[in-house]
Design a protein around this motif. Structure first.
Motif, PDB file in Angstrom:
ATOM      1  N   PRO A 112       9.046 -11.083  -1.725  1.00  9.24           N
ATOM      2  CA  PRO A 112       8.257 -12.015  -1.201  1.00  9.24           C
ATOM      3  C   PRO A 112       6.910 -11.489  -0.563  1.00  9.24           C
ATOM      4  O   PRO A 112       5.740 -11.864  -0.478  1.00  9.24           O
ATOM      5  CB  PRO A 112       8.778 -13.197  -0.263  1.00  9.24           C
ATOM      6  N   ALA A 113       7.319 -10.286   0.262  1.00  8.81           N
ATOM      7  CA  ALA A 113       6.280  -9.802   1.291  1.00  8.81           C
ATOM      8  C   ALA A 113       5.264  -8.947   0.334  1.00  8.81           C
ATOM      9  O   ALA A 113       4.033  -8.998   0.573  1.00  8.81           O
ATOM     10  CB  ALA A 113       6.938  -8.671   2.247  1.00  8.81           C
ATOM     11  N   LEU A 114       6.018  -8.264  -0.731  1.00 10.76           N
ATOM     12  CA  LEU A 114       4.984  -7.402  -1.459  1.00 10.76           C
ATOM     13  C   LEU A 114       4.128  -8.477  -2.383  1.00 10.76           C
ATOM     14  O   LEU A 114       2.837  -8.172  -2.408  1.00 10.76           O
ATOM     15  CB  LEU A 114       5.945  -6.698  -2.079  1.00 10.76           C
ATOM     16  N   SER A 115       4.871  -9.551  -2.656  1.00 15.40           N
ATOM     17  CA  SER A 115       3.720 -10.487  -3.566  1.00 15.40           C
ATOM     18  C   SER A 115       2.710 -11.024  -2.678  1.00 15.40           C
ATOM     19  O   SER A 115       1.592 -11.073  -3.521  1.00 15.40           O
ATOM     20  CB  SER A 115       4.829 -11.594  -4.041  1.00 15.40           C
ATOM     21  N   LEU A 116       2.854 -11.478  -1.503  1.00 14.54           N
ATOM     22  CA  LEU A 116       1.899 -12.032  -0.785  1.00 14.54           C
ATOM     23  C   LEU A 116       0.825 -10.906  -0.668  1.00 14.54           C
ATOM     24  O   LEU A 116      -0.293 -11.196  -0.747  1.00 14.54           O
ATOM     25  CB  LEU A 116       2.563 -12.347   0.623  1.00 14.54           C
ATOM     26  N   SER A 117       1.245  -9.581  -0.149  1.00 15.84           N
ATOM     27  CA  SER A 117       0.083  -8.408   0.019  1.00 15.84           C
ATOM     28  C   SER A 117      -0.755  -8.501  -1.237  1.00 15.84           C
ATOM     29  O   SER A 117      -1.877  -8.382  -1.104  1.00 15.84           O
ATOM     30  CB  SER A 117       0.945  -7.398   0.338  1.00 15.84           C
ATOM     31  N   SER A 118       0.081  -8.320  -2.378  1.00 14.06           N
ATOM     32  CA  SER A 118      -0.658  -8.203  -3.609  1.00 14.06           C
ATOM     33  C   SER A 118      -1.630  -9.234  -3.854  1.00 14.06           C
ATOM     34  O   SER A 118      -2.763  -9.153  -4.259  1.00 14.06           O
ATOM     35  CB  SER A 118       0.315  -7.960  -4.770  1.00 14.06           C
ATOM     36  N   ALA A 119      -1.166 -10.360  -3.579  1.00 14.52           N
ATOM     37  CA  ALA A 119      -2.023 -11.635  -3.832  1.00 14.52           C
ATOM     38  C   ALA A 119      -3.182 -11.430  -2.965  1.00 14.52           C
ATOM     39  O   ALA A 119      -4.360 -11.892  -3.531  1.00 14.52           O
ATOM     40  CB  ALA A 119      -1.570 -12.937  -3.679  1.00 14.52           C
ATOM     41  N   VAL A 120      -3.154 -11.183  -1.689  1.00 21.29           N
ATOM     42  CA  VAL A 120      -4.105 -11.143  -0.687  1.00 21.29           C
ATOM     43  C   VAL A 120      -5.356  -9.979  -0.894  1.00 21.29           C
ATOM     44  O   VAL A 120      -6.323 -10.225  -1.346  1.00 21.29           O
ATOM     45  CB  VAL A 120      -3.709 -10.881   0.844  1.00 21.29           C
ATOM     46  N   VAL A 179      -0.291   9.144  -5.438  1.00 21.34           N
ATOM     47  CA  VAL A 179      -0.094   8.285  -4.400  1.00 21.34           C
ATOM     48  C   VAL A 179      -1.238   7.038  -4.329  1.00 21.34           C
ATOM     49  O   VAL A 179      -0.581   6.020  -4.543  1.00 21.34           O
ATOM     50  CB  VAL A 179       0.012   8.907  -3.026  1.00 21.34           C
ATOM     51  N   LEU A 180      -2.314   6.885  -4.593  1.00 21.16           N
ATOM     52  CA  LEU A 180      -3.168   6.011  -4.948  1.00 21.16           C
ATOM     53  C   LEU A 180      -3.008   5.242  -6.095  1.00 21.16           C
ATOM     54  O   LEU A 180      -2.991   3.832  -6.080  1.00 21.16           O
ATOM     55  CB  LEU A 180      -4.717   6.627  -4.988  1.00 21.16           C
ATOM     56  N   ARG A 181      -2.499   6.089  -7.358  1.00 21.26           N
ATOM     57  CA  ARG A 181      -2.217   5.553  -8.540  1.00 21.26           C
ATOM     58  C   ARG A 181      -0.996   4.616  -8.280  1.00 21.26           C
ATOM     59  O   ARG A 181      -0.933   3.469  -8.824  1.00 21.26           O
ATOM     60  CB  ARG A 181      -1.989   6.658  -9.632  1.00 21.26           C
ATOM     61  N   GLU A 182       0.112   4.930  -7.693  1.00 24.99           N
ATOM     62  CA  GLU A 182       1.349   4.424  -7.606  1.00 24.99           C
ATOM     63  C   GLU A 182       1.070   3.068  -6.409  1.00 24.99           C
ATOM     64  O   GLU A 182       1.619   1.964  -6.728  1.00 24.99           O
ATOM     65  CB  GLU A 182       2.247   5.075  -6.881  1.00 24.99           C
ATOM     66  N   PHE A 183       0.356   3.365  -5.661  1.00 28.85           N
ATOM     67  CA  PHE A 183      -0.210   2.374  -4.703  1.00 28.85           C
ATOM     68  C   PHE A 183      -0.987   0.868  -5.360  1.00 28.85           C
ATOM     69  O   PHE A 183      -0.784  -0.120  -5.345  1.00 28.85           O
ATOM     70  CB  PHE A 183      -1.137   2.663  -3.598  1.00 28.85           C
ATOM     71  N   GLN A 184      -1.886   1.096  -6.322  1.00 31.28           N
ATOM     72  CA  GLN A 184      -2.332   0.487  -7.297  1.00 31.28           C
ATOM     73  C   GLN A 184      -1.446  -0.203  -8.244  1.00 31.28           C
ATOM     74  O   GLN A 184      -1.554  -1.597  -8.038  1.00 31.28           O
ATOM     75  CB  GLN A 184      -3.530   1.247  -8.174  1.00 31.28           C
ATOM     76  N   LEU A 185      -0.450   0.487  -8.729  1.00 25.38           N
ATOM     77  CA  LEU A 185       0.587  -0.025  -9.446  1.00 25.38           C
ATOM     78  C   LEU A 185       1.300  -1.191  -8.710  1.00 25.38           C
ATOM     79  O   LEU A 185       1.759  -2.254  -9.348  1.00 25.38           O
ATOM     80  CB  LEU A 185       1.616   1.064 -10.077  1.00 25.38           C
ATOM     81  N   MET A 186       1.686  -0.793  -7.636  1.00 25.38           N
ATOM     82  CA  MET A 186       2.309  -1.607  -6.813  1.00 25.38           C
ATOM     83  C   MET A 186       1.631  -3.155  -6.419  1.00 25.38           C
ATOM     84  O   MET A 186       2.513  -4.177  -6.457  1.00 25.38           O
ATOM     85  CB  MET A 186       2.771  -1.075  -5.424  1.00 25.38           C
TER      86      MET A 186
END
Length: 317
Positions: free
Chosen positions: A3-11, A180-187
């Motif tokens: 849920p926390a990651l989902s919310l961060s992604s949505a924001v 690192v940036l690529r994986e962060f974007q994927l996340m």
């Protein structure tokens, strides 16, 4: 996705749809944020209980100061430094600590800011470099630095930048900070435009005056000195840092010894007998006897990328 990651992604994605710069501003607090530290396992606890423990200070990612817990075993004249990865901790090296102490080495490991027993909420590669510098002041030249994952990248960048070490070992290491940036974007699932603005924003905030810090935060664009012995261990089935990263590091460092493994993944490789034996042999060998391999596989011949991990497994700040 939790849920926390989902919310961060949505924001971040919502802000990015309005403006890439707004999306980058929304993403910035999450980049460098460290999740809750993993616990020390029952297998690692006895080794950690034998460590001499102290705290050192470094500037920290925001240059306001940060405390770092350092662990030390053995009292030999030769020092080996162990650098853990993102969301890792010193205790992951317990099996290797025991092997190296038995060989007469002084072994030094640490918990980077916001990792393990060190306080904080944010960290980045520059913290690892500051820790190396502080340890170098205390212990002098290192006989070896051994880095895992993100710590492997920090090790390569540090030695390329002047950290005094006789040899280098990387295990499951990334080849550059761009990954690192690529994986962060994927996340988080944001756009390329948001990622580009985040890169600019991060550089301006933490590397003011440096137009492209990612050029030197790279083991590919900034390889080790040509005479530096390097052992690269990486599992072919690593789901967090693809095996192709090891080949990129090897391609940039001709003569490096490459140890591929199978069946150990990203973290279990740290306690695999084949890796422990290879690392100890590499560290204890006379400089003239350190194994060198033929020229590594060129990047044009790299295997197909490993399938991307689930977002909750992505190993990034």
């Amino acid at each position: 996705m939790n849920p926390a990651l989902s919310l961060s992604s949505a924001v971040v994605r919502t802000a990015g749809a309005i403006s890439p710069r707004l999306g980058a501003a929304a993403a910035m607090p999450f980049f460098g944020h460290v999740a809750r530290p993993r616990p020390v396992t029952a297998d690692d606890s006895p080794t950690m209980s034998l460590a001499r423990r102290r705290t050192i200070g470094i500037p920290g990612i925001d240059r306001r100061g940060a405390d770092v817990v350092v662990y030390e075993w053995g009292r030999g004249p030769r020092t080996v430094v162990l650098a853990h990865g993102w969301i890792g901790r010193a205790s992951q090296f317990s099996a290797l600590v025991r092997e190296l102490v038995a060989e007469g080495y002084r072994v030094v490991a640490f918990d980077a800011p916001a990792h393990g027993g060190s306080p904080g909420r944010h960290s980045y590669l520059a913290d690892w470099l500051d820790i190396f510098a502080e340890l170098q002041t205390r212990h002098g030249a290192f006989d070896a630095i051994i880095g895992h994952s993100f710590g492997g990248l920090a090790t390569l960048v540090g030695v390329a930048g002047g950290v005094d070490a006789a040899r280098v070992v990387t295990i499951s290491a990334l080849a550059d900070a761009d990954e690192v940036l690529r994986e962060f974007q994927l996340m988080l699932g944001h756009s390329d435009a948001v990622s580009a603005r985040l890169r600019e924003r991060f550089a301006a905030r933490y590397f003011a005056g440096d137009p492209d810090p990612f050029a030197w935060l790279s083991a590919v664009r900034r390889p080790l000195p040509p005479d530096m012995p390097l052992l690269i261990a990486h599992d072919e089935g690593d789901r967090l840092v693809p095996f192709g990263e090891a080949l990129r590091i090897a391609s940039a460092n001709p003569g490096a010894a490459l140890l591929p493994t199978a069946g150990f993944g990203h973290n279990r490789i740290l306690a695999a007998d084949v890796v422990l034996d290879a690392v100890v042999d590499f560290v204890t060998a006379d400089a003239s006897d350190v194994a060198r391999t033929p020229a590594p596989t060129p990047e044009s011949a790299l295997p197909a990328p490993t399938p991307a991990p689930a977002p909750s497994e992505v190993l990034v700040p």
